[in-house]
Design an enzyme around this catalytic site. Sequence first.
Site, short mmCIF file in Angstrom:
data_model
loop_
_atom_site.label_atom_id
_atom_site.label_comp_id
_atom_site.label_asym_id
_atom_site.label_seq_id
_atom_site.Cartn_x
_atom_site.Cartn_y
_atom_site.Cartn_z
CD GLU A 1 -8.90 -8.99 -3.58
OE1 GLU A 1 -7.73 -9.35 -3.28
OE2 GLU A 1 -9.72 -8.62 -2.73
CG ASN B 1 -3.59 -2.18 6.93
OD1 ASN B 1 -3.44 -1.85 5.76
ND2 ASN B 1 -4.66 -2.80 7.35
CE LYS C 1 -4.03 -2.06 2.35
NZ LYS C 1 -4.99 -1.87 3.48
CG HIS D 1 -5.42 -6.06 -0.27
ND1 HIS D 1 -6.65 -5.99 0.33
CD2 HIS D 1 -5.53 -6.97 -1.28
CE1 HIS D 1 -7.48 -6.83 -0.31
NE2 HIS D 1 -6.82 -7.44 -1.28
CE1 TYR E 1 -9.56 -2.81 0.31
CE2 TYR E 1 -8.78 -0.66 -0.37
CZ TYR E 1 -8.55 -1.87 0.25
OH TYR E 1 -7.33 -2.14 0.81
P1 IDP Z 1 -8.09 -6.66 5.76
O1 IDP Z 1 -7.26 -5.70 4.93
O2 IDP Z 1 -7.33 -7.19 6.94
O3 IDP Z 1 -8.73 -7.73 4.93
P2 IDP Z 1 -10.72 -5.41 5.87
O4 IDP Z 1 -11.67 -5.56 6.99
O5 IDP Z 1 -11.01 -6.13 4.59
O6 IDP Z 1 -9.25 -5.79 6.41
O7 IDP Z 1 -10.58 -3.85 5.58
C1 IDP Z 1 -9.96 -3.39 4.39
C2 IDP Z 1 -9.04 -2.25 4.76
O8 IDP Z 1 -9.82 -1.17 5.25
C3 IDP Z 1 -8.04 -2.55 5.88
O9 IDP Z 1 -6.85 -3.17 5.43
C4 IDP Z 1 -7.77 -1.18 6.42
O10 IDP Z 1 -6.78 -0.51 5.62
C5 IDP Z 1 -9.09 -0.48 6.25
N1 IDP Z 1 -9.86 -0.49 7.49
C6 IDP Z 1 -10.45 -1.55 8.08
N2 IDP Z 1 -11.07 -1.20 9.22
C7 IDP Z 1 -10.87 0.13 9.34
C8 IDP Z 1 -11.27 1.10 10.32
O11 IDP Z 1 -11.95 0.79 11.31
N3 IDP Z 1 -10.88 2.39 10.10
C9 IDP Z 1 -10.13 2.76 9.02
N4 IDP Z 1 -9.72 1.88 8.08
C10 IDP Z 1 -10.09 0.59 8.25
MG MG Z 2 -10.16 -7.61 3.45
#
Ligand code: IDP
Ligand code: MG
Length: 136
Positions: free
Chosen positions: A129, A115, A12, A118, A52
Amino acid sequence: MNNLEKTLSIIKPDAVERNLQEEIKKNFIDNGFEIKNEKKIQISKSEAEEFYKVHQSKPFYAELCNYLSSGPIVVMVLEKNNAVIDNRKLMGATDPTKADEGTLRKKYGISIDKNSVHGSDSIENAKIEINFFFKS
Ligand code: IDP
Ligand code: MG
Protein backbone atom coordinates in the site's frame (compact mmCIF):
# COMPACT_ATOMS: atom_id res chain seq x y z
CA MET A 1 12.69 -4.09 21.72
CA ASN A 2 13.02 -2.03 18.58
CA ASN A 3 10.50 -3.16 15.99
CA LEU A 4 10.23 -0.06 13.86
CA GLU A 5 7.58 -0.44 11.16
CA LYS A 6 5.79 1.68 8.62
CA THR A 7 2.09 1.46 7.81
CA LEU A 8 -0.22 3.23 5.40
CA SER A 9 -3.04 5.37 6.75
CA ILE A 10 -5.75 7.07 4.74
CA ILE A 11 -8.04 9.78 6.04
CA LYS A 12 -11.13 8.97 3.96
CA PRO A 13 -13.42 11.41 2.12
CA ASP A 14 -15.99 11.68 4.92
CA ALA A 15 -13.35 12.95 7.36
CA VAL A 16 -11.60 15.27 4.90
CA GLU A 17 -15.00 16.68 3.97
CA ARG A 18 -15.54 17.55 7.65
CA ASN A 19 -12.03 19.03 7.79
CA LEU A 20 -10.91 16.53 10.45
CA GLN A 21 -7.46 15.82 9.03
CA GLU A 22 -5.46 17.96 11.48
CA GLU A 23 -7.36 16.53 14.45
CA ILE A 24 -6.89 12.95 13.24
CA LYS A 25 -3.18 13.58 12.60
CA LYS A 26 -2.87 14.85 16.18
CA ASN A 27 -4.25 11.49 17.39
CA PHE A 28 -1.47 9.70 15.51
CA ILE A 29 1.24 12.00 16.89
CA ASP A 30 -0.15 11.80 20.45
CA ASN A 31 -0.02 7.99 20.14
CA GLY A 32 3.65 7.93 19.17
CA PHE A 33 3.41 7.75 15.38
CA GLU A 34 5.69 9.82 13.20
CA ILE A 35 4.17 11.03 9.92
CA LYS A 36 6.98 10.26 7.46
CA ASN A 37 5.17 11.17 4.27
CA GLU A 38 1.84 12.74 3.52
CA LYS A 39 -0.21 14.01 0.58
CA LYS A 40 -3.75 15.14 -0.10
CA ILE A 41 -5.03 13.69 -3.36
CA GLN A 42 -8.15 12.51 -5.12
CA ILE A 43 -7.90 9.11 -6.79
CA SER A 44 -9.82 7.79 -9.78
CA LYS A 45 -12.33 4.99 -9.55
CA SER A 46 -9.92 2.63 -11.33
CA GLU A 47 -7.16 3.47 -8.83
CA ALA A 48 -9.59 2.74 -5.97
CA GLU A 49 -10.48 -0.58 -7.64
CA GLU A 50 -6.79 -1.47 -7.79
CA PHE A 51 -6.19 -0.40 -4.18
CA TYR A 52 -9.16 -2.43 -2.87
CA LYS A 53 -8.83 -5.40 -5.25
CA VAL A 54 -8.67 -7.87 -2.32
CA HIS A 55 -12.34 -6.99 -1.80
CA GLN A 56 -13.44 -7.43 -5.41
CA SER A 57 -15.69 -10.39 -4.61
CA LYS A 58 -17.50 -8.54 -1.82
CA PRO A 59 -21.02 -7.17 -2.38
CA PHE A 60 -19.92 -3.70 -1.28
CA TYR A 61 -16.89 -3.50 -3.64
CA ALA A 62 -18.40 -1.09 -6.21
CA GLU A 63 -19.80 1.17 -3.51
CA LEU A 64 -16.47 1.09 -1.67
CA CYS A 65 -14.49 2.10 -4.77
CA ASN A 66 -16.99 4.82 -5.69
CA TYR A 67 -16.71 6.15 -2.17
CA LEU A 68 -12.89 6.22 -1.87
CA SER A 69 -12.70 8.09 -5.18
CA SER A 70 -15.58 10.47 -4.37
CA GLY A 71 -13.50 13.26 -2.84
CA PRO A 72 -10.09 14.27 -1.52
CA ILE A 73 -8.25 11.91 0.82
CA VAL A 74 -5.08 12.30 2.88
CA VAL A 75 -2.62 9.41 2.55
CA MET A 76 0.19 9.07 5.06
CA VAL A 77 3.08 6.81 5.90
CA LEU A 78 3.12 6.35 9.68
CA GLU A 79 6.14 5.00 11.54
CA LYS A 80 6.61 3.68 15.08
CA ASN A 81 7.41 0.41 16.79
CA ASN A 82 4.67 -2.09 15.83
CA ALA A 83 3.01 0.53 13.64
CA VAL A 84 0.71 -1.87 11.76
CA ILE A 85 -1.01 -3.43 14.78
CA ASP A 86 -0.92 -0.25 16.85
CA ASN A 87 -2.63 1.71 14.07
CA ARG A 88 -5.32 -0.97 13.77
CA LYS A 89 -5.88 -0.70 17.54
CA LEU A 90 -6.07 3.09 17.38
CA MET A 91 -8.52 2.91 14.45
CA GLY A 92 -10.92 0.49 16.14
CA ALA A 93 -13.44 -1.89 14.56
CA THR A 94 -14.53 -1.45 10.93
CA ASP A 95 -18.09 -0.64 12.04
CA PRO A 96 -17.98 2.57 14.16
CA THR A 97 -20.96 1.36 16.22
CA LYS A 98 -18.80 -1.61 17.32
CA ALA A 99 -15.57 0.34 17.82
CA ASP A 100 -14.18 0.82 21.35
CA GLU A 101 -14.35 4.20 23.11
CA GLY A 102 -11.40 6.41 22.26
CA THR A 103 -10.73 4.82 18.87
CA LEU A 104 -10.70 6.93 15.72
CA ARG A 105 -13.66 5.17 14.15
CA LYS A 106 -15.69 5.57 17.36
CA LYS A 107 -14.80 9.26 17.57
CA TYR A 108 -15.12 10.21 13.90
CA GLY A 109 -16.79 7.39 11.92
CA ILE A 110 -20.30 7.90 10.57
CA SER A 111 -21.13 4.38 9.33
CA ILE A 112 -19.45 1.13 8.24
CA ASP A 113 -18.65 2.61 4.84
CA LYS A 114 -17.93 6.17 6.00
CA ASN A 115 -15.58 5.06 8.77
CA SER A 116 -13.07 7.92 8.40
CA VAL A 117 -9.78 6.00 8.27
CA HIS A 118 -8.02 3.16 6.51
CA GLY A 119 -5.01 1.31 7.91
CA SER A 120 -2.91 -1.52 6.49
CA ASP A 121 -3.77 -4.89 8.06
CA SER A 122 -0.35 -6.60 7.81
CA ILE A 123 3.31 -5.71 7.34
CA GLU A 124 3.21 -7.22 3.86
CA ASN A 125 0.14 -5.20 2.84
CA ALA A 126 1.64 -2.07 4.37
CA LYS A 127 4.60 -2.38 1.97
CA ILE A 128 2.27 -2.90 -1.00
CA GLU A 129 0.00 0.00 0.00
CA ILE A 130 2.88 2.41 0.72
CA ASN A 131 4.35 1.58 -2.67
CA PHE A 132 0.95 2.12 -4.29
CA PHE A 133 0.78 5.75 -3.13
CA PHE A 134 4.47 6.62 -2.70
CA LYS A 135 6.32 4.74 -5.42
CA SER A 136 9.99 4.59 -4.50
P1 IDP B 1 -10.97 -2.45 7.50
O1 IDP B 1 -11.02 -1.10 6.82
O2 IDP B 1 -11.32 -2.38 8.95
O3 IDP B 1 -9.68 -3.18 7.24
P2 IDP B 1 -12.18 -4.26 5.56
O4 IDP B 1 -12.93 -5.49 5.91
O5 IDP B 1 -10.80 -4.41 4.97
O6 IDP B 1 -12.15 -3.31 6.85
O7 IDP B 1 -13.09 -3.43 4.55
C1 IDP B 1 -12.56 -2.35 3.82
C2 IDP B 1 -13.55 -1.21 3.88
O8 IDP B 1 -14.74 -1.61 3.20
C3 IDP B 1 -14.02 -0.81 5.28
O9 IDP B 1 -13.16 0.10 5.92
C4 IDP B 1 -15.36 -0.20 5.00
O10 IDP B 1 -15.21 1.17 4.58
C5 IDP B 1 -15.86 -1.01 3.83
N1 IDP B 1 -16.77 -2.06 4.28
C6 IDP B 1 -16.46 -3.18 4.97
N2 IDP B 1 -17.55 -3.93 5.21
C7 IDP B 1 -18.58 -3.26 4.64
C8 IDP B 1 -19.99 -3.53 4.55
O11 IDP B 1 -20.50 -4.54 5.03
N3 IDP B 1 -20.74 -2.60 3.87
C9 IDP B 1 -20.19 -1.47 3.32
N4 IDP B 1 -18.88 -1.18 3.40
C10 IDP B 1 -18.09 -2.06 4.05
MG1 MG C 1 -8.88 -3.90 5.48
